[in-house]
Structures are given as structure tokens and as C-alpha cells.
Write an enzyme that holds these catalytic residues in place. Structure first.
Site, mmCIF file in Angstrom:
data_model
loop_
_atom_site.group_PDB
_atom_site.id
_atom_site.type_symbol
_atom_site.label_atom_id
_atom_site.label_comp_id
_atom_site.label_asym_id
_atom_site.label_seq_id
_atom_site.Cartn_x
_atom_site.Cartn_y
_atom_site.Cartn_z
ATOM 1 N N CYS A 82 -89.649 45.611 -31.756
ATOM 2 C CA CYS A 82 -89.448 46.154 -30.392
ATOM 3 C C CYS A 82 -90.758 46.369 -29.641
ATOM 4 C CB CYS A 82 -88.746 47.501 -30.449
ATOM 5 S SG CYS A 82 -87.284 47.571 -31.445
HETATM 6 O O1 KQY Z 1 -85.258 48.950 -30.072
HETATM 7 C C1 KQY Z 1 -85.881 48.652 -29.101
HETATM 8 N N1 KQY Z 1 -85.970 47.366 -28.777
HETATM 9 C C2 KQY Z 1 -86.489 49.643 -28.203
HETATM 10 C C3 KQY Z 1 -86.172 51.012 -28.487
HETATM 11 C C4 KQY Z 1 -86.481 51.881 -27.316
HETATM 12 C C5 KQY Z 1 -86.325 53.282 -27.579
HETATM 13 C C6 KQY Z 1 -86.784 54.127 -26.445
HETATM 14 N N2 KQY Z 1 -86.840 55.496 -26.803
#
Ligand code: KQY
Length: 364
Positions: free
Chosen positions: A356
């Protein structure tokens, strides 16, 4: 750089698989105290380790808000490029550009609308306008023209492609109320097919249990290469994760990809449930409009949330007996890549993991 009014498919561009060669990758620097505990300091140390690990394999650029520039520059080695990119938080997989490539090796950017995982319906913070400009800035930095979708919300973590016409995603995310409620599933498929150059979309049901992104696919399943998918798994039938993974396994085992191949599915076991501690909860500023971090809550931990670099895999460690098994599974899946684990609890506490916080740029 120009905004294009055609589509990548019409222009002969496709999204490569992450396992194809990259010219480099981007990250953003964490700092917001209502998501990262203790003013972001522990998360910054972990992000620095991820950046250093990736820099062993490919060029890495870290975008930073101006008020953190000096600190980030100081915490990162000279192997890491540090530049100012204003942002609301550090999830470049989701707010950054998705790059597409043609047969001559030219690149273009797809710039989806970003609304912090659900906008005013169930988004995770407000506002998100700086994040929504990150993809444009990446396109400028890479010198690529850009397809901007003002009317279509998508995060890069909600899709994985095999580079040969197949995409996997989840219904939980792409059909959620906070993304594109005005579009039917068929219309969503059409936008994806046109902008990533696809023939086939495989819809999983749900993502990892309690994933705050409405079940991003990048926490539950990934294309290792065309025809092979890694899936987050548990054998514990009493864990709510079991039913979710089992349902997705059945979908994948019964699917064929764009080339008509059956998929080989490899299980990657999740760690034992990881809960937020009192100290961790107390370290996060409580702000209206931002998701609270409550003591005892289970985090959405999964080894699937790894980054595939040129010649390497950078994957999360959770200080769990499954860490070693995950490493061994990744070695079997990627025999020609070096497998590097980074202790990643601090990223997990922010709601995601290594995949992420990274975004690759395909090689020209
Ligand atoms: O899992 C993701 N691609 C991003 C997670 C974002 C979390 C924001 N608190």
C-alpha cells in the site's frame, strides 16, 4: 504534460504486471498524527527501512511534505531520492498514478479520482485534495501524458493485473457505496477494461477481515505471474477470515483468465490475530472524521501485502511464527528474487502494509 481524452486501450497501452521490470518506485512519507502514533516517528523508521530495502533492487523516490523534508532527508540514505510532494497521507499505491505502457515502451499515467477510501460515505479522513493531486505530480516527474478520470474513483490497491488482460478485484471494494455508486458492475468493468487494457475481470467477494479500505485486493490476493495467484489463507475455521478466504479460493479455482488458462492458487497463511495495544491506541490523536484506533481492535494483517521489485520481494514481518513460513512460500513463488522481510507492525497500525505504501513505474 498533456491530459489525454482517449483511453489506454484505444491507444495501445496496457498496465504491466508488478512482476514485470520497473524503472523505479515511489513512496510518500508518513506524518499525520491522527493516523500514525507518536507523531509518525515509529512509522517513519519503518518506512525508511522499506525504502532502503527497495533501493537494493531499484531506484526509489520518497515524496515528502515540506515540513518533513529535512527530517526525511536526514533519515534516508543517499541511495533514496527525496523530493517534495505535498500529500494528506502516505498511501501512494492508492492515490498515486497507475502507469500503462505500449509495445514501444512508452509510458502514460492513469490518474483516477481519489477520495480517501469512500469520500463522505465512509472515507478514512478529510480532506484528501493533496492526495488526489499526487498522480498528476508523478506523471509530471516521469514526463508522461495522463488519462484523468474525474468521474471514476479507484485506488491502486484495489486492483491487481497479470499484464496479459486479466484483473482481480473485490466486490466489497469496487461495488462499495463510497466509490462509484452511480455505476453498475458492468459499467465499472468497462471503465477498467478501457483504462488498463483488459479482457477479463475476476471478482473476489471480500478482502481481509476488518480491512478498513473496504477490502482491497492487495491485502488478500496477488498475481505472482500470469496463471498463478497467491491468496491469504487460514486453516482455522473459527476465524472469520476462513469463510472469506474459502469463498475467494472457490472463485479463483473455478476461474479462467483472459487467455483461457485455469489459475494455480497458492495459499499464504495469515499471522495470528494482531490487536492494537493500549499504548498504540493512546499514541494516535483522536480527530473527528478520522478512523479511531481503539485498544483491542484486530488489525488486517496479511503477508500478501508485499512489494515485488526488480530481483526482490519486500514483505511484512509481524513477529509471528508464520513469518518464516511466509518467507519460504515467497521463495518458492519467486525463486529468482531475493526475499527481504521488514518488521511492519507500524505500517499495519496505520491501516495497510508494504504494498500500500509503494507504487512502481514500469521500465520504458
Ligand atoms: O491498504 C491500503 N491500500 C491503504 C490503507 C489506508 C489506510 C488509511 N488509514
Amino acid at each position: 504534460m498533456k491530459i489525454l481524452d482517449s483511453t489506454p486501450k484505444k491507444d495501445g497501452y496496457r498496465m504491466p504486471g508488478e512482476f514485470e521490470e520497473h524503472s523505479g518506485a515511489y513512496m510518500l512519507w508518513p506524518q499525520r498524527p491522527d493516523n500514525w502514533r507518536n507523531g509518525g516517528k515509529p512509522a517513519q523508521q519503518t518506512f525508511a527501512k522499506v525504502a532502503e530495502a527497495i533501493s537494493k533492487f531499484e531506484h526509489i523516490t520518497v515524496g515528502v511534505n515540506d515540513d518533513q523534508y529535512a527530517n526525511a532527508r536526514n533519515m534516508l540514505s543517499d541511495d533514496v531520492e527525496v523530493i517534495e510532494i505535498s500529500n494528506d497521507d502516505s498511501w501512494i499505491r492508492d492515490c498515486g498514478a497507475t502507469f500503462v505502457k505500449n509495445d514501444q515502451g512508452d509510458l502514460r499515467a492513469v490518474d483516477w479520482t481519489f477520495n480517501a477510501w469512500g469520500g463522505l460515505v465512509d472515507g478514512l479522513y478529510f480532506p484528501w485534495d493533496k492526495d488526489d493531486r499526487v498522480a498528476q505530480k508523478m506523471a509530471e516527474l516521469e514526463g508522461t501524458d495522463r488519462y484523468r478520470l474525474d468521474d471514476f474513483v479507484l485506488e491502486g490497491g484495489s486492483i491487481h493485473v497479470d499484464g496479459e488482460g486479466t484483473l482481480i478485484t473485490t466486490e466489497e471494494c469496487l461495488l462499495s457505496e463510497g466509490r462509484n455508486p452511480q455505476l453498475s458492475r458492468e459499467q465499472i468493468e468497462e471503465v477498467l477494461k478501457e483504462h488498463l487494457n483488459l479482457e477479463k475481470i475476476i471478482w473476489l467477494k471480500k478482502g481481509i477481515y476488518l480491512d478498513e479500505t473496504n477490502g482491497h485486493v492487495d491485502n488478500i490476493a496477488n498475481f505472482v505471474k500470469p496463471g498463478v495467484v497467491a491468496l491469504a489463507w487460514t486453516d482455522d475455521e473459527n476465524d472469520p477470515q476462513y469463510k472469506i478466504s474459502k469463498e475467494n479460493l472457490e472463485i479463483l479455482e473455478n476461474a479462467t483468465d483472459a487467455k483461457g488458462r485455469k489459475l494455480k492458487v497458492v495459499k499464504m497463511y495469515v499471522p495470528k490475530p494482531i490487536l492494537i495495544t493500549k499504548a498504540e491506541s493512546e499514541g494516535v490523536d483522536a480527530v473527528d472524521g478520522t478512523l479511531p484506533r481503539t485498544e483491542g481492535e484486530r488489525l488486517a494483517a496479511s503477508y500478501i501485502n508485499y512489494y515485488t521489485a526488480n530481483g526482490g520481494i519486500v514483505f511484512p514481518l509481524f513477529n509471528d511464527p508464520m513469518d518464516e513460513k511466509a518467507k519460504a512460500t515467497l521463495k518458492e513463488l519467486y525463486p529468482d528474487r531475493e526475499i527481504i522481510g521488514v518488521p511492519a507492525r507500524e505500517i499495519l497500525l496505520g491501516g495497510g502494509n508494504i504494498h500500500c505504501i509503494t507504487q512502481q513505474v514500469p521500465k520504458k
